[in-house]
Design a protein around this motif. Sequence first.
Motif, PDB file in Angstrom:
ATOM      1  N   VAL A 313       0.791  -1.224   0.078  1.00  0.00           N
ATOM      2  CA  VAL A 313      -0.003   0.067   0.089  1.00  0.00           C
ATOM      3  C   VAL A 313       0.934   1.168  -0.070  1.00  0.00           C
ATOM      4  O   VAL A 313       1.885   1.350   0.707  1.00  0.00           O
ATOM      5  N   TRP A 314       0.583   2.067  -0.653  1.00  0.00           N
ATOM      6  CA  TRP A 314       1.204   3.537  -0.802  1.00  0.00           C
ATOM      7  C   TRP A 314       0.020   4.454  -0.728  1.00  0.00           C
ATOM      8  O   TRP A 314      -0.951   4.544  -1.204  1.00  0.00           O
ATOM      9  N   GLU A 338       7.636 -12.416  -6.430  1.00  0.00           N
ATOM     10  CA  GLU A 338       6.397 -12.801  -5.740  1.00  0.00           C
ATOM     11  C   GLU A 338       5.308 -12.426  -6.942  1.00  0.00           C
ATOM     12  O   GLU A 338       4.782 -11.173  -6.787  1.00  0.00           O
ATOM     13  N   PRO A 339       5.082 -13.348  -7.699  1.00  0.00           N
ATOM     14  CA  PRO A 339       3.933 -12.889  -9.115  1.00  0.00           C
ATOM     15  C   PRO A 339       2.571 -12.604  -8.591  1.00  0.00           C
ATOM     16  O   PRO A 339       1.984 -11.778  -9.053  1.00  0.00           O
ATOM     17  N   GLY A 340       2.271 -13.075  -7.101  1.00  0.00           N
ATOM     18  CA  GLY A 340       0.868 -12.630  -7.011  1.00  0.00           C
ATOM     19  C   GLY A 340       0.847 -11.417  -6.059  1.00  0.00           C
ATOM     20  O   GLY A 340      -0.429 -11.200  -5.656  1.00  0.00           O
ATOM     21  N   THR A 341       1.713 -10.674  -6.185  1.00  0.00           N
ATOM     22  CA  THR A 341       1.456  -9.264  -5.248  1.00  0.00           C
ATOM     23  C   THR A 341       0.793  -8.266  -5.870  1.00  0.00           C
ATOM     24  O   THR A 341       0.943  -8.296  -7.130  1.00  0.00           O
ATOM     25  N   ARG A 342       0.024  -7.564  -5.106  1.00  0.00           N
ATOM     26  CA  ARG A 342      -0.499  -6.368  -5.670  1.00  0.00           C
ATOM     27  C   ARG A 342      -0.221  -5.277  -4.937  1.00  0.00           C
ATOM     28  O   ARG A 342       0.383  -5.082  -3.944  1.00  0.00           O
ATOM     29  N   LEU A 343      -0.325  -3.980  -6.014  1.00  0.00           N
ATOM     30  CA  LEU A 343      -0.098  -2.724  -5.258  1.00  0.00           C
ATOM     31  C   LEU A 343      -0.839  -1.778  -5.225  1.00  0.00           C
ATOM     32  O   LEU A 343      -1.747  -1.674  -6.408  1.00  0.00           O
ATOM     33  N   ARG A 344      -1.607  -1.268  -4.327  1.00  0.00           N
ATOM     34  CA  ARG A 344      -2.591  -0.293  -4.149  1.00  0.00           C
ATOM     35  C   ARG A 344      -2.217   1.060  -3.781  1.00  0.00           C
ATOM     36  O   ARG A 344      -1.455   1.489  -3.012  1.00  0.00           O
ATOM     37  N   VAL A 345      -2.438   2.052  -4.753  1.00  0.00           N
ATOM     38  CA  VAL A 345      -1.899   3.476  -4.565  1.00  0.00           C
ATOM     39  C   VAL A 345      -3.062   4.387  -4.226  1.00  0.00           C
ATOM     40  O   VAL A 345      -3.909   4.316  -4.990  1.00  0.00           O
ATOM     41  N   VAL A 346      -3.314   4.952  -3.072  1.00  0.00           N
ATOM     42  CA  VAL A 346      -4.221   5.575  -2.521  1.00  0.00           C
ATOM     43  C   VAL A 346      -4.023   6.790  -2.403  1.00  0.00           C
ATOM     44  O   VAL A 346      -3.146   7.346  -1.709  1.00  0.00           O
ATOM     45  N   ALA A 347      -4.567   7.909  -3.069  1.00  0.00           N
ATOM     46  CA  ALA A 347      -4.502   9.370  -3.074  1.00  0.00           C
ATOM     47  C   ALA A 347      -5.323   9.961  -2.129  1.00  0.00           C
ATOM     48  O   ALA A 347      -6.396   9.860  -2.279  1.00  0.00           O
ATOM     49  N   THR A 348      -4.774  10.661  -1.300  1.00  0.00           N
ATOM     50  CA  THR A 348      -5.557  11.525  -0.333  1.00  0.00           C
ATOM     51  C   THR A 348      -6.125  12.517  -0.702  1.00  0.00           C
ATOM     52  O   THR A 348      -7.303  12.961  -0.395  1.00  0.00           O
ATOM     53  N   CYS A 403      -5.720  -2.591   4.355  1.00  0.00           N
ATOM     54  CA  CYS A 403      -5.891  -3.366   3.217  1.00  0.00           C
ATOM     55  C   CYS A 403      -4.607  -3.881   2.813  1.00  0.00           C
ATOM     56  O   CYS A 403      -4.569  -4.851   1.801  1.00  0.00           O
ATOM     57  N   GLY A 404      -3.583  -3.608   3.196  1.00  0.00           N
ATOM     58  CA  GLY A 404      -2.041  -4.061   2.962  1.00  0.00           C
ATOM     59  C   GLY A 404      -1.373  -4.543   3.931  1.00  0.00           C
ATOM     60  O   GLY A 404      -1.212  -4.027   4.973  1.00  0.00           O
ATOM     61  N   ALA A 405      -0.443  -5.542   3.854  1.00  0.00           N
ATOM     62  CA  ALA A 405       0.510  -6.123   4.861  1.00  0.00           C
ATOM     63  C   ALA A 405       1.774  -5.237   5.129  1.00  0.00           C
ATOM     64  O   ALA A 405       2.253  -5.115   6.207  1.00  0.00           O
ATOM     65  N   VAL A 406       1.925  -4.381   3.915  1.00  0.00           N
ATOM     66  CA  VAL A 406       3.425  -3.544   3.934  1.00  0.00           C
ATOM     67  C   VAL A 406       2.953  -2.214   3.482  1.00  0.00           C
ATOM     68  O   VAL A 406       2.444  -2.088   2.472  1.00  0.00           O
ATOM     69  N   THR A 407       3.441  -1.093   4.070  1.00  0.00           N
ATOM     70  CA  THR A 407       3.121   0.221   3.767  1.00  0.00           C
ATOM     71  C   THR A 407       4.425   0.782   2.949  1.00  0.00           C
ATOM     72  O   THR A 407       5.523   0.475   3.807  1.00  0.00           O
ATOM     73  N   VAL A 408       4.483   1.458   1.870  1.00  0.00           N
ATOM     74  CA  VAL A 408       5.887   1.812   1.270  1.00  0.00           C
ATOM     75  C   VAL A 408       5.609   3.209   0.880  1.00  0.00           C
ATOM     76  O   VAL A 408       4.530   3.873   0.871  1.00  0.00           O
TER      77      VAL A 408
END
Length: 568
Positions: A313-314, A338-348, A403-408
């Motif tokens: 998550v970003w 890790e082919p199954g990884t997803r990235l969610r970019v959430v703009a405030t 929604c994510g395990a790791v915040t970037v």
Amino acid sequence: MRIGLLTESGYPYVSGDASPWCDRLVRGLAQHEFDIYALSRSERQEDEGWLPLPSQVRRVRTAPVWTAEEDGVAYGRRARRRFAECYGELAAVLCAGAPADGERTSGQSAVADRFASALYGLAELARDEGGLVGALRSETAVRALERACRAPGAPRTAHEARVPDLLTVAAHLEHALRLLSLDWYEDDGLGSVDLCHAASGGAAALPGLLARHFTGVPLLVTEYGVRLRTHYLADTDSSPAVRSLLAAFHGRLAAEIYRQAAFVTPGNAHARRWQERCGADRTKLRTVYPGMDATPFAEVGESPERAAPDTLVWVGRVEPAKDLISLLHAFAEIRKEEPGTRLRVVATSTGPDGDAYLTHCKALAAQLFPDEADGPHAVGDNPVSFEEIGGPEVPTLADAYACGAVTVLSSVVEGFPIGLVEAMFCGRATVSTDAGAVVEVIGGTGLVVPPRNPRALAEACVSLLRDPERRERLGAAARARALELFTVEQNITAFHGIYLEIVSHTPARRAALGDTGALLPFAVPAEAHVPGRWTAARSRMVARGGPGWAAGPPVRATTRVSTAEAAR
């Protein structure tokens, strides 16, 4: 006590910068009274209105910094000569060359004194004559800048200033110095408060600086982002002459603010280093971390199992400084491992400047990650999603981190990373770039990599995705650290102590005369705050150590002087 809170483009406006922090501070210190002195940044901001104000806010006075009408003040010969002398000295200080190594300390002190003398001279002229806007826009100001730039010993960049450059600098100085014409500095304004607290440096602190000069009110300056640093980073399109002169002005102003402030409270060690480089005395510095409300993130922080184990998550404001481009390239490397990884970019929030950058990021994501489908008859899905707070899947900010395990965090320029603290409140493991105060905030509870290094960012994310136990340990440690250092309660307690310390060192800032002409024992007696016979007759206040004209009735900046009167 009564606090004069000085803000620029912020509280109490709804869309103001640092409005949440100021609102939490005012509400948390209910035992004190607050007078708000706010500088607005646009007509739109004023039209949007104010936040609901608590009862401890006694009054609010506002002034626009984005516009200033001609004041109509006509200077006489003596006033014109005073302006030419003060403004000419100010321009000469901006063009003063660097002192030799052996004379650095004494030379810097002399330049600081000259700048202060010119600044306060202009402020006294504005108070005497009723305004300064017209004079700052006059040809006299431009010619004074030109003489200073052409004088022997001026830097080469100043020598090369052309007429358009001089006009640009004069316009910027007019914009910055128009605050000298405000009628805030009288005994019924900032002179009536016990302490001025500027919520930022620069323009917000200038009224507090003048209140200290005219009435001796102590000044406290809080900087969570150093304004001088912001100016250096933002002013990149101007000519070298304009950049040199404006940098000199902002640097001199910051040094004078730091010199006159009772205390300066940086929000982190990164800002503290900048302030020390700009002349702040380290004995006056008190680091106070921004206070944030942890309540909205409590449920997520106490329920780590809600996180999707294969999702990054970003969260943040989309702009080039956040370097989403490097994050997308790093995610391409992550997908290989890790082919199954997803990235969610959430703009405030995304302003006009960020729309083009967001469009570019979406195009790059579509190019790097073509829509994937499980079969020939299924609809493809991109592993990178761009979302906004308030949507059906991310209704709140806490849901974004949940929604994510790791915040970037992938920034190349960062002040105090608020989003990182929010992720820590949520008990999330984090991977961040080493920018601004990130290392200080993380404190060993997350992974930190160099900025603009997609490979290092990818390796750190993969290591956490493959180790759920480590993620859980880091998340728990991060939440404990955030609750200890970055909560509203810690912030309010720190400022309450600083307020008391400042006032205890300035028990009597002005000489007050009673009905018989004798000095009263205190500038503001305690009984003056109690309704009754003590407040029936007002004592006459005289500025101690100030000019003689300050003993008379104050002249407001809006007072109009006719041409005939000015000629006399």
